[in-house]
Design a protein around this motif. Structure first.
Motif, PDB file in Angstrom:
ATOM      1  N   MET A 148       0.848  -1.195   0.000  1.00 55.10           N
ATOM      2  CA  MET A 148       0.000   0.000   0.000  1.00 55.10           C
ATOM      3  C   MET A 148       0.880   1.240   0.000  1.00 55.10           C
ATOM      4  O   MET A 148       0.582   2.223  -0.687  1.00 55.10           O
ATOM      5  CB  MET A 148      -0.931  -0.004   1.222  1.00 55.10           C
ATOM      6  N   GLY A 156       2.502   9.814  -5.547  1.00 55.02           N
ATOM      7  CA  GLY A 156       2.719  11.039  -4.793  1.00 55.02           C
ATOM      8  C   GLY A 156       1.806  11.229  -3.617  1.00 55.02           C
ATOM      9  O   GLY A 156       1.740  12.308  -3.028  1.00 55.02           O
ATOM     10  N   PHE A 157       1.096  10.182  -3.250  1.00 58.38           N
ATOM     11  CA  PHE A 157       0.175  10.274  -2.111  1.00 58.38           C
ATOM     12  C   PHE A 157       0.929   9.931  -0.838  1.00 58.38           C
ATOM     13  O   PHE A 157       1.628   8.930  -0.765  1.00 58.38           O
ATOM     14  CB  PHE A 157      -0.992   9.304  -2.311  1.00 58.38           C
ATOM     15  N   LYS A 158       0.799  10.801   0.165  1.00 54.84           N
ATOM     16  CA  LYS A 158       1.498  10.584   1.425  1.00 54.84           C
ATOM     17  C   LYS A 158       0.562   9.837   2.369  1.00 54.84           C
ATOM     18  O   LYS A 158      -0.300  10.425   3.010  1.00 54.84           O
ATOM     19  CB  LYS A 158       1.893  11.938   2.020  1.00 54.84           C
ATOM     20  N   LEU A 159       0.733   8.544   2.433  1.00 58.98           N
ATOM     21  CA  LEU A 159      -0.168   7.672   3.191  1.00 58.98           C
ATOM     22  C   LEU A 159       0.103   7.810   4.682  1.00 58.98           C
ATOM     23  O   LEU A 159       1.231   7.679   5.130  1.00 58.98           O
ATOM     24  CB  LEU A 159       0.063   6.228   2.747  1.00 58.98           C
ATOM     25  N   SER A 160      -0.946   8.079   5.449  1.00 55.19           N
ATOM     26  CA  SER A 160      -0.722   8.142   6.891  1.00 55.19           C
ATOM     27  C   SER A 160      -1.565   7.123   7.642  1.00 55.19           C
ATOM     28  O   SER A 160      -1.361   6.901   8.821  1.00 55.19           O
ATOM     29  CB  SER A 160      -1.008   9.552   7.408  1.00 55.19           C
ATOM     30  N   LEU A 161      -2.502   6.510   6.941  1.00 57.88           N
ATOM     31  CA  LEU A 161      -3.409   5.596   7.615  1.00 57.88           C
ATOM     32  C   LEU A 161      -3.869   4.561   6.597  1.00 57.88           C
ATOM     33  O   LEU A 161      -4.373   4.922   5.538  1.00 57.88           O
ATOM     34  CB  LEU A 161      -4.615   6.391   8.106  1.00 57.88           C
ATOM     35  N   ALA A 162      -3.668   3.297   6.911  1.00 56.54           N
ATOM     36  CA  ALA A 162      -4.035   2.257   5.961  1.00 56.54           C
ATOM     37  C   ALA A 162      -4.963   1.244   6.616  1.00 56.54           C
ATOM     38  O   ALA A 162      -4.762   0.859   7.756  1.00 56.54           O
ATOM     39  CB  ALA A 162      -2.779   1.562   5.436  1.00 56.54           C
ATOM     40  N   VAL A 163      -5.985   0.868   5.882  1.00 48.62           N
ATOM     41  CA  VAL A 163      -6.945  -0.122   6.362  1.00 48.62           C
ATOM     42  C   VAL A 163      -6.892  -1.319   5.422  1.00 48.62           C
ATOM     43  O   VAL A 163      -6.967  -1.148   4.209  1.00 48.62           O
ATOM     44  CB  VAL A 163      -8.377   0.458   6.356  1.00 48.62           C
TER      45      VAL A 163
ATOM     46  N   LEU B 128      -7.664   6.053  -2.102  1.00 50.76           N
ATOM     47  CA  LEU B 128      -6.871   6.867  -1.171  1.00 50.76           C
ATOM     48  C   LEU B 128      -7.609   8.174  -0.959  1.00 50.76           C
ATOM     49  O   LEU B 128      -7.937   8.875  -1.916  1.00 50.76           O
ATOM     50  CB  LEU B 128      -5.479   7.128  -1.754  1.00 50.76           C
ATOM     51  N   VAL B 129      -7.889   8.485   0.290  1.00 51.41           N
ATOM     52  CA  VAL B 129      -8.684   9.670   0.617  1.00 51.41           C
ATOM     53  C   VAL B 129      -7.776  10.742   1.196  1.00 51.41           C
ATOM     54  O   VAL B 129      -7.068  10.487   2.174  1.00 51.41           O
ATOM     55  CB  VAL B 129      -9.759   9.337   1.661  1.00 51.41           C
ATOM     56  N   CYS B 130      -7.811  11.925   0.610  1.00 47.69           N
ATOM     57  CA  CYS B 130      -7.014  13.025   1.146  1.00 47.69           C
ATOM     58  C   CYS B 130      -7.690  13.596   2.395  1.00 47.69           C
ATOM     59  O   CYS B 130      -8.867  13.956   2.358  1.00 47.69           O
ATOM     60  CB  CYS B 130      -6.814  14.128   0.121  1.00 47.69           C
ATOM     61  N   GLU B 131      -6.920  13.667   3.460  1.00 44.05           N
ATOM     62  CA  GLU B 131      -7.482  14.149   4.725  1.00 44.05           C
ATOM     63  C   GLU B 131      -7.622  15.670   4.732  1.00 44.05           C
ATOM     64  O   GLU B 131      -8.237  16.229   5.632  1.00 44.05           O
ATOM     65  CB  GLU B 131      -6.577  13.711   5.885  1.00 44.05           C
ATOM     66  N   ILE B 137      -8.649   9.414  -4.656  1.00 46.32           N
ATOM     67  CA  ILE B 137      -7.994   8.950  -5.867  1.00 46.32           C
ATOM     68  C   ILE B 137      -7.865   7.429  -5.786  1.00 46.32           C
ATOM     69  O   ILE B 137      -7.843   6.861  -4.698  1.00 46.32           O
ATOM     70  CB  ILE B 137      -6.620   9.619  -6.096  1.00 46.32           C
ATOM     71  N   GLY B 166      -6.864   3.719   2.030  1.00 41.46           N
ATOM     72  CA  GLY B 166      -5.898   4.519   2.760  1.00 41.46           C
ATOM     73  C   GLY B 166      -6.348   5.952   2.911  1.00 41.46           C
ATOM     74  O   GLY B 166      -7.240   6.423   2.213  1.00 41.46           O
ATOM     75  N   ALA B 167      -5.723   6.643   3.842  1.00 39.57           N
ATOM     76  CA  ALA B 167      -5.965   8.070   4.021  1.00 39.57           C
ATOM     77  C   ALA B 167      -4.620   8.746   4.211  1.00 39.57           C
ATOM     78  O   ALA B 167      -3.666   8.124   4.672  1.00 39.57           O
ATOM     79  CB  ALA B 167      -6.868   8.315   5.220  1.00 39.57           C
ATOM     80  N   GLY B 168      -4.580  10.019   3.853  1.00 41.91           N
ATOM     81  CA  GLY B 168      -3.329  10.754   3.968  1.00 41.91           C
ATOM     82  C   GLY B 168      -3.429  12.049   3.188  1.00 41.91           C
ATOM     83  O   GLY B 168      -4.487  12.673   3.166  1.00 41.91           O
ATOM     84  N   LEU B 169      -2.347  12.430   2.554  1.00 40.97           N
ATOM     85  CA  LEU B 169      -2.350  13.675   1.791  1.00 40.97           C
ATOM     86  C   LEU B 169      -2.157  13.376   0.319  1.00 40.97           C
ATOM     87  O   LEU B 169      -1.217  12.686  -0.077  1.00 40.97           O
ATOM     88  CB  LEU B 169      -1.218  14.596   2.273  1.00 40.97           C
ATOM     89  N   CYS B 170      -3.062  13.912  -0.482  1.00 45.24           N
ATOM     90  CA  CYS B 170      -2.962  13.740  -1.923  1.00 45.24           C
ATOM     91  C   CYS B 170      -1.750  14.528  -2.430  1.00 45.24           C
ATOM     92  O   CYS B 170      -1.226  15.383  -1.713  1.00 45.24           O
ATOM     93  CB  CYS B 170      -4.238  14.225  -2.606  1.00 45.24           C
ATOM     94  N   PRO B 171      -1.299  14.240  -3.629  1.00 41.71           N
ATOM     95  CA  PRO B 171      -0.104  14.910  -4.149  1.00 41.71           C
ATOM     96  C   PRO B 171      -0.156  16.430  -4.017  1.00 41.71           C
ATOM     97  O   PRO B 171       0.800  17.050  -3.542  1.00 41.71           O
ATOM     98  CB  PRO B 171      -0.075  14.481  -5.615  1.00 41.71           C
TER      99      PRO B 171
END
Lengths: 189, 189
Positions: A148, A156-163, B128-131, B137, B166-171
DNA sequence: CCGTTAATGCAATGATGTATCATTCGGTAT
DNA sequence: ATACCGAATGATACATCATTGCATTAACGG
């Protein structure tokens, strides 16, 4: 014919030892006690307090190898103590248990389960829920979370939480189910 | 000081082009039209009907690059048409859209999003969800699901359903956020 | 045109989760 | 002691998510 009869029959087998496979024996009391011991340690290590309420909630969750919804917990506690807590009380206790890392949430079920084989902070696991007996088992998820992370980073997505979680048939049910179905084919022509 | 001011400032930037990154331009109308075209195809291929209600619901979902809750959709449709559907109507439409594969559910948010880059049945993706800006995306999840399958099989679990998100910051947000924070350090001593 | 099935409308309810404010309890500084 | 503080809990209400059951309408094949 539909498999409903077979399923019912299998389910009675499950009920002989709920949540723990079909043939094995399982000392559930000892299992909860040791979970509680680990929980105490986890709370201590994090400077958190395992209060009586949190402990009661944890005991309900750990006392089942299924994932329980918050209102299931509420019902079980009410049955035991005679008085019913407000939902928020259980949710607050759950939040503390989640923060301590001694229970986890299954997003696809809105339910919570206790770690019985603790991954002390370091290793990531995923939950697999048996669709037949409801038991939750945890398996190492290192490769999954690495994949993941790789997939996220690649765009380029900065993953901080993964399910990551799965559903299907646990080892016991996966082996038993075909046998039961085959038996039915013979005994119910 | 807390980062709340910075976050608010950033949010106004987001709002200039909601859900689509910060600098790029995005023809949202065309984007919805093409999504609708793919949806029509998907329904046709599966022998399903893209009814007016389903289309309206799809347009709401596809009209945002965020994941929408069922009641969000309900609200938006009510604002447009003046009359409010019953929740069940929206849920039924969503079920059809899910079955057709033109929208997906995010389990960890109880929300739904439209595929904008369609994986026609074959390839598995994860969301992937941008927080920060809430944009969803999708990235290829082949390796992730393969790893889940491997981990499950290794312990005898027969996986039939896998969830990964996942969640985090999009590009856009990942690159913009540090800049904004740094700017604030200078301008707000 | 009629019967069947799929889709929708409508009302109620169940299931899950949170906001708000009050209270209690254990420490601790004075 | 006592006055205060923060963490935890209690209590009420409400918000959000989703389904059941049944009536009605639309679509389709004979």
């Amino acid at each position: 014919m539909t498999p409903s009869v077979q399923i019912d029959r299998l389910h009675t087998i499950d009920l002989q030892n709920p949540g723990h496979g079909h043939g094995e024996r399982h000392d559930h009391g000892a299992c909860v006690v040791s979970a509680l011991e680990r929980a105490r340690t986890a709370f201590g290590d994090k400077g958190m307090k395992l209060t009586p309420l949190r402990q009661r909630v944890f005991e309900e969750i750990a006392g089942s190898h299924d994932a329980l919804g918050a209102y299931d917990i509420l019902d079980r506690m009410a049955r035991k103590s005679g008085e019913r807590l407000a939902p928020i009380s259980v949710y607050r206790a759950i939040d503390a248990l989640l923060a301590a890392g001694v229970v986890h949430r299954i997003e696809s079920k809105n339910a919570f389960y206790a770690c019985h084989a603790p991954h002390q902070g370091q290793e990531r696991h995923i939950a697999l829920v048996c669709e037949r007996c409801q038991t939750v088992i945890e398996v190492s998820g290192a490769d999954i979370f690495a994949a993941m992370e790789t997939a996220s980073a690649a765009c380029g997505f900065k993953l901080s939480l993964a399910v990551a979680e799965g559903a299907g048939l646990c080892p016991s049910c996966a082996t038993l189910l075909p046998i039961v179905l085959a038996t039915d084919l013979v005994t119910q022509p």
